[in-house]
Design an enzyme around this catalytic site. Structure first.
Site, short mmCIF file in Angstrom:
data_model
loop_
_atom_site.label_atom_id
_atom_site.label_comp_id
_atom_site.label_asym_id
_atom_site.label_seq_id
_atom_site.Cartn_x
_atom_site.Cartn_y
_atom_site.Cartn_z
N THR A 254 -4.96 6.28 0.29
CA THR A 254 -6.18 7.08 0.23
C THR A 254 -6.04 8.20 -0.80
OG1 THR A 254 -6.40 6.70 2.58
CG2 THR A 254 -7.80 8.42 1.63
N LYS B 182 -5.23 -2.40 10.08
CA LYS B 182 -5.54 -2.50 8.65
C LYS B 182 -5.80 -3.94 8.20
CE LYS B 182 -4.04 1.78 7.29
NZ LYS B 182 -4.70 2.71 6.36
N ARG C 170 -8.88 3.43 13.30
CA ARG C 170 -7.98 4.54 13.64
C ARG C 170 -7.49 4.50 15.08
NH1 ARG C 170 -6.41 5.72 8.70
NH2 ARG C 170 -8.17 6.26 7.36
N GLU D 84 -9.35 3.93 -2.33
CA GLU D 84 -8.09 3.73 -3.05
C GLU D 84 -8.33 3.09 -4.42
OE1 GLU D 84 -4.85 2.06 -0.90
OE2 GLU D 84 -5.51 2.83 1.05
N THR E 175 -9.64 -5.86 3.62
CA THR E 175 -9.44 -4.89 2.54
C THR E 175 -10.32 -5.36 1.39
OG1 THR E 175 -7.14 -4.66 3.25
CG2 THR E 175 -7.70 -3.79 1.06
N ASP F 42 -9.57 0.29 1.82
CA ASP F 42 -8.60 -0.18 2.82
C ASP F 42 -9.14 0.20 4.21
OD1 ASP F 42 -6.34 -1.14 4.02
OD2 ASP F 42 -5.15 0.65 3.66
N ARG G 43 0.41 16.03 13.51
CA ARG G 43 1.69 16.66 13.83
C ARG G 43 1.66 18.18 13.70
NH1 ARG G 43 2.92 12.25 10.79
NH2 ARG G 43 2.87 13.54 8.94
N GLU H 89 -10.61 12.28 7.48
CA GLU H 89 -10.48 13.62 6.90
C GLU H 89 -11.84 14.29 6.73
OE1 GLU H 89 -8.00 11.35 3.99
OE2 GLU H 89 -7.31 13.38 3.49
N GLN I 196 -4.85 1.89 15.29
CA GLN I 196 -3.70 2.40 14.53
C GLN I 196 -2.87 3.39 15.35
OE1 GLN I 196 -4.86 3.92 10.68
NE2 GLN I 196 -2.84 4.74 10.19
N ASP J 182 0.85 -1.18 0.00
CA ASP J 182 0.00 0.00 0.00
C ASP J 182 0.89 1.24 0.00
OD1 ASP J 182 -2.40 1.32 -0.04
OD2 ASP J 182 -2.71 1.24 2.13
N TYR K 200 1.15 5.63 -0.35
CA TYR K 200 0.65 6.76 0.46
C TYR K 200 0.86 7.96 -0.43
CZ TYR K 200 0.56 9.38 5.02
OH TYR K 200 0.28 10.19 6.10
N GLU L 280 -10.88 3.83 3.48
CA GLU L 280 -9.91 4.57 2.68
C GLU L 280 -10.22 4.27 1.22
OE1 GLU L 280 -5.87 3.81 4.00
OE2 GLU L 280 -6.11 5.28 5.61
N TYR M 82 1.10 2.05 15.81
CA TYR M 82 1.84 2.20 14.54
C TYR M 82 3.24 2.77 14.65
CZ TYR M 82 1.64 7.21 13.49
OH TYR M 82 1.84 8.57 13.48
N HIS N 185 -3.94 13.85 1.02
CA HIS N 185 -4.22 12.95 2.14
C HIS N 185 -3.07 13.00 3.15
CE1 HIS N 185 -5.35 9.47 4.51
NE2 HIS N 185 -4.21 8.87 4.22
#
Lengths: 440, 440
Positions: A369, A271, A255, A219, A275, A251, A160, A383, A258, A144, A146, A217, A262, A151
């Site tokens: 995503t 995850k 959360r 995708e 899927t 996907d 962050r 999001e 995760q 997968d 990113y 997600e 993670y 996203h």
């Protein structure tokens, strides 16, 4: 005239003896590949879709109708009587092109072979309501990426802050990680809400819980055709030779699980509980009229091994729809486009193999995503609801931040041509309640 | 008397008519499983090892010598005439136990069937110099854990400082991530030095380079036997029913590529250029005399789904040896033990499935680097040379921090019993020069 314009002009004139509504995903210009079975014959086999029908390609091969194909002919029976697309995908582009042309010819309004043979038509053209679709491929490894800048930026801002939204490596390479192949399922397979460790807000110690933040997600993924050998990178100019076709993918992501698990090695149990992919694989040939340029990559320019001059992405409109358990209808929650992706499939494949990693026939490489520039185009509930702070409204005052038991999500996608559209069919799944009594 | 003591007492009395040196990895107490071929018969098939010989189990099955096994008998021919262990591993413990007992009986000094049949013996006992070993399993998914507290602490100190060495989640769950299955290779397969993006010290912008920091990771992995269904967690009490046996593993790692790529989704190209496993899979039954307790887990105590009362690990001594290209001989660089691992295989498997993730027959679950408490017991060059600051000395003033082209590494492991030892055979690989001209 660009390749895409020429391809569009050529495609425009094709017409089948099978009636196809203008809004169908499956005109004669498409010819996607999938694995199906029927009640009368439960053995999964290769088919294509046209209008409301599935075409039994295994039966066409058994009739010898591909023997005129010099490259593909000798492989036709084994490839189409297989329970996955892997054999067919391993053959490579010359065979794919020949098979595709022959299938289009057999379905053409000008070709009598099938059009005028009622018995054969009755046997090989099966209404889609009478078929079950299966996983199109035996997936070896699933990767997968990113690759949506929007996203990655959104997630970065949430976790962050604005100043460090994109990691330093993000604009230099297509960030990716290995996912779980065993739990990739075909559309229509319900998935159980995962349980596991989560860290409550402001807590220091985790608790055991069913996930309260099951997300989607949106995708798009591609399936690898011919393999490359271990130790032998694939140059970006030849990357498309290793790409068979595209699928829609959801996907599903927990959360809360995760967030706790993670760091530092990436998402794992958040995850790998499931899927979902669409049943039909749309080939690069079918998408050629929709070839287009992706976002400019100038600051920084990619390294030479990631540089490709020419259009390398496709204009495919994508949407996600949610049906809360209280509702009878799906409501669109996201409208985005494949062309928003910063990193192209060519770049993903060239990057994946630059160290000599061997991709194998049937491997699944996904986009990550796909979010676009506007809030309506974000490809995850994380999001769309901005971390649950902005619920989505449904009729009768129903609201959602993350998914509840019984909620269903469908992802759809299509490229709109001149009088036809190239689609994938539904990529759908429903969330079942968590397993009871796990932590007693 | 513990289970382990009873198992040791039972094992001690076994004796084969095949001569086995005391230092051999393969006494009659072991009976590991692997896939081999010979020049005379190039079809890979299932064998076991005893002393200096490989035993052709496919041939024994063809002779009907497993027909006395009520559970295993009907499967014997298909299971042992297979090109991977997957069929055999899918059968589960009752069949494994029966097959193992029958093989031990056929090799026993007291049993005439094979001992006194010279023609049969000549056909089924093949000296190991005359066989090629193959990948023991068709791996579906490969998961790598990070279960050595000493290793995680060492890496944490190097990259984040002493105060934040262990991440907050580390003591609560066995951290793991998905690895690449396609590039797992059997001992003796040379690997090409990977190229890719690296960030020079103090630089802001990456450069393209062959990796200058190719490292080893000494690991032990296990292969999954029977699958669990998607959505159905495996309770920790039943975890061992899903574990067929153990392999040695070297998870080669390019540290410079890893440092630049791995935030936030984990290692990718730094690891997936190759992973080497030993040729022989040692079963849990063979290791039963070596069952022991792992490190105490009291602060914090694991959650109920990770709690198992009883010994759950094994006393297996492990070593890594390096042969610089300038040298004729291997020199030991690490001596450690499987029992140092904080998280057990039971805990890894229970955690992996707690969210409903489906493990499948042939899946590979690895320990992560196994470092012990002393500097000599660190399982990677990163730790042994403390990030390259403390080179390892070899004869003739040869030094190494990371691996150079032509360097070979072998990992060995064995459990020392009362008069016998249970080993795995060599897990060996050599680093070849990088592909030339990649970035032109």
């Amino acid at each position: 005239m660009t390749d895409a314009t020429a391809a569009m002009a050529a495609a425009k004139n094709l017409k089948s003896f099978v009636d196809v509504a203008p809004e169908s995903d499956f005109p004669i210009q498409n010819i996607p590949f999938g694995i199906f079975s029927t009640e009368a014959d439960a053995t999964p086999r290769v088919g294509t879709a046209i209008g409301e029908f599935v075409v039994d390609l295994a039966a066409l091969a058994a009739e010898g109708l591909f023997s005129c194909c010099s490259t593909f002919g000798p492989e036709a029976t084994a490839a189409f009587q297989s329970t996955t697309l892997n054999h067919y995908m391993s053959l490579g582009r010359p065979a794919w092109t020949e098979a595709r042309r022959r299938i289009q010819q057999l379905l053409s309004i000008d070709e009598p072979t099938l059009r005028d043979n009622e018995a054969l038509r009755a046997r090989v053209l099966i209404h889609r309501t009478g078929v079950s679709m299966h996983m199109p491929a035996r997936i070896g490894d699933y990767t997968d990426f990113y690759s949506s800048k929007e996203h990655a930026t959104n997630v970065g801002i949430m976790f962050r802050g604005k100043d460090n939204a994109l990691m330093p490596n993000w604009l230099h390479l297509p960030v990716g990680y290995h996912g779980r192949a065993s739990s990739v399922v075909v559309t229509g397979t319900p998935l159980t809400r995962p349980s596991g460790q989560v860290l409550p807000m402001d807590a220091q110690v985790p608790v055991f819980s069913a996930s309260k933040q099951v997300d989607i997600e949106l995708e798009v993924a591609f399936l690898v055709g011919p393999s490359n050998k271990l130790g032998q990178p694939v140059p970006i100019e030849r990357a498309h030779d290793h790409i068979f076709g595209l699928l829609l993918m959801n996907d599903w992501s927990a959360r809360d699980i995760q967030r706790w698990e993670y760091v530092p090695l990436g998402p794992f149990l958040a995850k790998n509980f499931g899927t979902t992919v669409s049943p039909w694989v749309v080939t690069l040939e079918a998408l050629e009229p929709f070839l287009t340029n992706g976002p400019a990559q100038t600051d920084p320019a990619p390294m030479p091994y990631l540089t490709y001059n020419g259009p390398a992405t496709y204009d495919i409109q994508l949407e996600a729809l949610l049906k809360p358990k209280e509702s009878a209808d799906y409501q669109r929650i996201c409208l985005t486009n494949f062309k928003h992706l910063y990193w192209s499939m060519r770049q993903q494949l060239a990057h994946h193999t630059i160290n000599g990693c061997n991709l194998q026939t049937g491997d699944l490489l996904a986009s990550g995503t796909i979010s676009g520039p506007t809030p309506e185009s974000f490809g995850s509930l994380l999001e769309l609801t901005w971390r649950g702070t902005n619920p989505i409204q449904f009729p009768d005052d129903v609201k959602r931040t993350f998914l509840q038991d019984g909620d269903s999500v469908v992802i759809r996608g299509a490229a709109q041509g001149d009088g036809f559209r190239i689609g994938f069919g539904d990529c759908e799944g429903t969330i079942l309640p968590a397993v009871a009594g796990l932590n007693q």
